[in-house]
Each structure stands twice: as structure tokens, then as C-alpha cells.
Motif scaffolding. Structure first.
Motif, mmCIF file in Angstrom:
data_model
loop_
_atom_site.group_PDB
_atom_site.id
_atom_site.type_symbol
_atom_site.label_atom_id
_atom_site.label_comp_id
_atom_site.label_asym_id
_atom_site.label_seq_id
_atom_site.Cartn_x
_atom_site.Cartn_y
_atom_site.Cartn_z
ATOM 1 N N GLY A 67 12.822 17.790 86.130
ATOM 2 C CA GLY A 67 12.673 18.964 85.282
ATOM 3 C C GLY A 67 13.129 20.218 86.007
ATOM 4 N N PRO A 68 12.487 21.358 85.706
ATOM 5 C CA PRO A 68 12.932 22.630 86.250
ATOM 6 C C PRO A 68 12.910 22.648 87.771
ATOM 7 C CG PRO A 68 11.307 22.941 84.509
ATOM 8 C CD PRO A 68 11.340 21.492 84.825
ATOM 9 N N LYS A 69 13.829 23.426 88.361
ATOM 10 C CA LYS A 69 13.837 23.565 89.807
ATOM 11 C C LYS A 69 12.585 24.298 90.269
ATOM 12 C CE LYS A 69 18.875 23.688 90.225
ATOM 13 N NZ LYS A 69 20.030 24.484 90.669
ATOM 14 N N ASP A 77 17.944 23.335 82.570
ATOM 15 C CA ASP A 77 16.770 23.605 83.401
ATOM 16 C C ASP A 77 15.752 22.472 83.323
ATOM 17 O OD1 ASP A 77 17.717 26.045 84.314
ATOM 18 O OD2 ASP A 77 16.776 27.179 82.684
ATOM 19 N N ILE A 78 15.740 21.759 82.200
ATOM 20 C CA ILE A 78 14.787 20.659 82.063
ATOM 21 C C ILE A 78 15.466 19.294 82.047
ATOM 22 C CG2 ILE A 78 13.122 22.115 80.845
ATOM 23 C CD1 ILE A 78 13.966 20.768 78.250
ATOM 24 N N ASP A 79 16.800 19.281 81.847
ATOM 25 C CA ASP A 79 17.558 18.030 81.812
ATOM 26 C C ASP A 79 18.911 18.269 82.491
ATOM 27 O OD1 ASP A 79 18.491 15.520 81.301
ATOM 28 O OD2 ASP A 79 18.688 15.768 79.141
ATOM 29 N N PRO A 80 18.898 18.431 83.818
ATOM 30 C CA PRO A 80 20.119 18.839 84.517
ATOM 31 C C PRO A 80 21.244 17.828 84.447
ATOM 32 C CG PRO A 80 18.395 18.242 86.077
ATOM 33 C CD PRO A 80 17.740 18.304 84.727
ATOM 34 N N GLY A 81 20.964 16.570 84.177
ATOM 35 C CA GLY A 81 22.012 15.560 84.191
ATOM 36 C C GLY A 81 22.722 15.346 82.890
ATOM 37 N N ARG A 82 22.193 15.845 81.781
ATOM 38 C CA ARG A 82 22.735 15.482 80.473
ATOM 39 C C ARG A 82 24.207 15.854 80.301
ATOM 40 N NH1 ARG A 82 20.029 16.326 74.529
ATOM 41 N NH2 ARG A 82 21.926 16.221 73.295
ATOM 42 N N GLY A 83 24.523 17.121 80.423
ATOM 43 C CA GLY A 83 25.901 17.549 80.230
ATOM 44 C C GLY A 83 26.802 17.129 81.375
ATOM 45 N N LYS A 84 26.242 17.087 82.590
ATOM 46 C CA LYS A 84 27.026 16.744 83.775
ATOM 47 C C LYS A 84 27.590 15.330 83.681
ATOM 48 C CE LYS A 84 26.218 15.993 88.723
ATOM 49 N NZ LYS A 84 25.173 16.101 89.780
ATOM 50 N N TRP A 85 26.723 14.350 83.364
ATOM 51 C CA TRP A 85 27.189 12.965 83.334
ATOM 52 C C TRP A 85 28.074 12.685 82.121
ATOM 53 C CZ3 TRP A 85 27.184 11.545 87.855
ATOM 54 C CH2 TRP A 85 26.105 11.755 88.723
ATOM 55 N N LYS A 86 27.810 13.362 81.013
ATOM 56 C CA LYS A 86 28.681 13.158 79.851
ATOM 57 C C LYS A 86 30.094 13.629 80.154
ATOM 58 C CE LYS A 86 29.134 14.063 74.918
ATOM 59 N NZ LYS A 86 28.542 14.689 73.720
ATOM 60 N N LYS A 104 12.403 16.193 77.750
ATOM 61 C CA LYS A 104 13.730 16.770 77.987
ATOM 62 C C LYS A 104 14.387 17.209 76.678
ATOM 63 C CE LYS A 104 14.486 14.295 82.311
ATOM 64 N NZ LYS A 104 15.382 13.422 83.105
ATOM 65 N N ARG A 105 13.589 17.839 75.846
ATOM 66 C CA ARG A 105 14.078 18.318 74.553
ATOM 67 C C ARG A 105 14.280 19.820 74.602
ATOM 68 N NH1 ARG A 105 10.600 18.184 68.859
ATOM 69 N NH2 ARG A 105 12.284 18.911 67.483
ATOM 70 N N PHE A 106 15.434 20.261 74.152
ATOM 71 C CA PHE A 106 15.721 21.691 74.061
ATOM 72 C C PHE A 106 16.720 21.858 72.924
ATOM 73 C CE2 PHE A 106 15.923 25.749 76.704
ATOM 74 C CZ PHE A 106 16.544 26.491 75.714
ATOM 75 N N GLU A 107 16.269 22.423 71.833
ATOM 76 C CA GLU A 107 17.159 22.635 70.692
ATOM 77 C C GLU A 107 16.836 23.968 70.029
ATOM 78 O OE1 GLU A 107 16.119 20.575 66.848
ATOM 79 O OE2 GLU A 107 14.940 19.308 68.201
ATOM 80 N N ILE A 108 17.842 24.546 69.406
ATOM 81 C CA ILE A 108 17.643 25.751 68.598
ATOM 82 C C ILE A 108 17.530 25.300 67.155
ATOM 83 C CG2 ILE A 108 18.550 27.983 67.909
ATOM 84 C CD1 ILE A 108 17.808 27.831 70.861
ATOM 85 N N TRP A 109 16.375 25.566 66.561
ATOM 86 C CA TRP A 109 16.063 25.079 65.213
ATOM 87 C C TRP A 109 15.982 26.273 64.268
ATOM 88 C CZ3 TRP A 109 11.371 25.687 62.364
ATOM 89 C CH2 TRP A 109 11.260 24.855 61.239
ATOM 90 N N LYS A 110 16.575 26.138 63.085
ATOM 91 C CA LYS A 110 16.648 27.254 62.149
ATOM 92 C C LYS A 110 15.978 26.967 60.816
ATOM 93 C CE LYS A 110 21.073 28.580 64.194
ATOM 94 N NZ LYS A 110 22.508 28.892 63.955
#
Length: 359
Positions: free
Chosen positions: A31-33, A61-70, A115-121
């Protein structure tokens, strides 16, 4: 001679390296540093009362690997959701954060463990135009005030739109708070200088507090901006431009009024977010001018504070909203574009009192 691998071969080679790489130590935090040493208040030698946990601004900040590995595996990145100017926050029963950020386009829903982070409208009849305040029940029901629609939207735990409360002609509904039993919903009408207590099930008005005009009389308001219930049912209102806090009982009678403008500890220059803990008898008040959170007892006496101006851990630039669930505290750090999390570790020392004079 340089040999260029095909993409499938490159992917297989990368996966082989990942499998062969040594694993992180068992129990290593995710999670966060975190900073190397604890950030606590007071810093010592007194026992620590508040501990800084983390700052959250973006999904990595809570899921540092998600975008990196994709990006490494398939050769494309992913635009991650990010906080821009968070102003209000609520904490769900599973410690999910619901963060109002109009400049980000809605409500950020953040869960560190999942590890959930979304902008919900919202959607359909529950589409959010201008979210302002937020509250969440023990059952996960979500309440969001909308300044443009002049209503309070209600969603179930699955984020399905359920109802829109507009039992009065709000000028602009802002801060929200639910009672501990989930039966009452307090709502500030900031430009209307009123606070309403509604039935949380159907939106019926149970109490109306304030005169509907600026006033410094007890029980009236000048720009109320935040509300909170404690576990005993008392309602706390941050009376912004009267530089004070007012406390009401379940019938709407004034129990306590305290605060004044000034530059000394315990003064209230810009009281904004507020949270109350009846078990520990601690009232938390965010002050946007002092750039910190002050802690008072239930007699309105200053116990201690935490924070200060800056951009580091436990530092603020225009702190605004605040929420509490159990020992977890969340503060929206608006101009630092983040939410900061803290833990309450134990009751602070009582306020120092002058010794009685000898007769």
C-alpha cells in the motif's frame, strides 16, 4: 549481433524473471509508502496520541504495481485516477474512503486493502452534478449532497440510486453527518445559515436549527460548514464565521458554545471539518487558517493538536473535511491534493489547570 525478440518471447522472458526473482519478506506491508520513522503527536516525551498512517493522492499510492506491470507486459500505460482538490470525506464500515472532489469530477472511492481507487459520478437519476458533502451508514448506504441540484442523493451499499431528499428549499446543501444509529441525517445549508436534521430513511425534517440569517446568537449561525454526531446523539456544528462550535442535544437545545477568533492555541480562526468521539471524549476540529487539527475535550478545553503548514507527512495546505470511524481518522488536505490518514492511539493528557491559590 543484436537479436530483437518478438513480443510473445519478450513477455515470456519477463515472466520468467519475475518467477525467478526472490520474494519479498513475508508480512511486508503493501500500500502507501511509509516514512522510515513514525510520525506521532505529541512528539515526546509524552505518550503518543495520534500517529500518521499515510497520504493518498492517486491509485498508485495504494496499488503501485498496477499501471507499471501493464505497461511492461502489453506495452501501454493506463491513466490513473487522481485527487485534484478534495474537500470532504466519509469512512465506510470496511474503511472505504468516500472523498468529495468536484475538480476531479465526482466522488473518489478508495479502499487501501482492496487496492480500489476510482472516480465515481453516479448514473441515471443519481448522476452527480456538484457533490459537496458525504456521509455513509454502518450498512454502507451513501448520502451525497449536490449543490447544483439542491438535494441530497441516497445510494445503497451497491451504489444504486435510491432517492433524492429535498424536503425544504435548500439554498445549497453542503456538509452531512449521520447519527451513530443511522436514523438521523444532519445537513448544513451553508448560505441559508441553517442546519436540518432529517429522518435518514425518508428525508422528513425532524429539526430545524438556525434563524435563516446571519446571527451570532446562541442556536443561530453565520455560515455553518460542518456537522458531526457523537455516539450519544449530540450534534456538533462548526459555525464558521462566528469562529465557534455549537453543540445541540437530541431536541435541538444548545448544550455548549465555545470558540473565538484569535492566534493562540485553542482559538478557532477557520473551523471547518469536525469529528466527535464520545468514548474518548475528544472533539476534533480542522482549522484551515492554522493548517492543523485541534483536539478538545467535551467542555471545549484544548487538549492538543496535530499537523502544521507544509507538504510533508502530517502537514497541511488548507485542510478541510474530516471523518472518523473507530480509531481511523481521515483529513482532506485540499491544496496538497490528497487525503491523509491517522490513527488515534489513546486518550491525551487532560488540560493543565491552575493550582488553587492559598488562602
Amino acid at each position: 549481433m543484436l537479436v530483437r525478440q518478438s513480443r510473445p518471447a519478450a513477455v515470456l522472458a519477463l515472466l520468467a524473471l519475475l518467477v525467478a526473482a526472490p520474494r519479498a519478506a513475508e508480512g511486508a506491508p503493501a500500500g502507501p509508502k511509509q516514512v522510515a520513522s513514525r510520525v506521532v503527536f505529541p512528539p515526546g516525551p509524552e505518550p503518543a496520541v495520534i500517529e500518521w498512517v499515510s497520504s493518498i493522492r492517486k491509485r498508485s499510492d495504494i496499488d503501485p504495481g498496477r499501471g507499471k506491470w501493464k505497461k511492461l507486459l502489453v506495452g501501454e500505460g493506463e491513466k490513473e485516477p487522481i485527487l485534484v482538490a478534495p474537500t470532504a470525506v466519509a469512512i465506510g464500515p470496511d474503511e472505504t474512503l468516500y472523498v468529495v472532489d468536484r475538480r476531479a469530477g465526482g466522488l473518489a472511492i478508495v479502499n487501501v486493502k482492496k487496492k480500489r481507487f476510482e472516480i465515481w459520478k453516479g448514473e441515471g437519476s443519481g448522476r452527480l452534478s456538484e457533490p459537496v458533502g458525504v456521509a455513509v451508514s454502518e450498512a454502507g448506504d451513501l448520502y451525497v449532497s449536490d449543490g447544483t441540484q439542491r438535494a441530497i442523493y441516497v445510494f445503497d451499499a451497491g451504489l444504486k440510486f435510491r432517492a433524492a431528499f429535498a424536503p425544504v428549499k435548500f439554498q445549497r446543501p453542503t456538509a452531512l453527518a449521520l447519527s451513530a444509529d443511522g436514523a438521523k441525517l444532519a445537513a448544513c445549508d451553508t448560505p441559508g445559515h441553517k442546519v436540518y436534521v432529517l429522518d435518514a430513511k425518508d428525508g422528513t425534517v425532524l429539526l430545524t436549527l438556525g434563524k435563516g440569517e446571519r446571527s451570532n446568537e446562541e442556536g443561530a449561525f453565520h455560515t455553518p460548514v460542518a456537522v458531526a454526531f457523537d455516539e450519544q446523539g449530540f450534534l456538533y456544528v462548526a459555525d464558521y464565521l462566528n469562529f465557534r462550535i455549537q453543540v445541540f442535544d437530541a431536541d435541538g437545545a444548545v448544550e455548549l458554545v465555545f470558540g473565538r477568533a484569535g492566534d493562540r492555541p485553542g482559538d478557532l480562526n477557520r473551523p471547518r471539518g469536525i469529528a466527535a468521539d464520545a468514548f474518548s471524549k475528544v472533539l476534533y476540529i480542522v482549522d484551515g487558517a492554522f493548517q492543523l487539527v485541534q483536539m478538545f475535550n467535551f467542555d471545549g478545553e484544548l487538549l492538543m493538536w496535530f499537523g502544521g503548514p507544509g507538504a510533508g507527512p502530517a502537514e497541511f495546505q488548507l485542510p478541510s473535511g474530516m471523518a472518523r470511524r473507530g480509531s481511523l481518522l481521515a483529513v482532506t488536505d485540499t491544496l496538497n491534493n490528497r487525503v491523509q490518514l491517522f490513527r488515534f492511539l489513546g486518550a491525551p493528557a487532560p488540560p493543565a489547570r491552575a493550582a488553587p491559590s492559598a488562602k
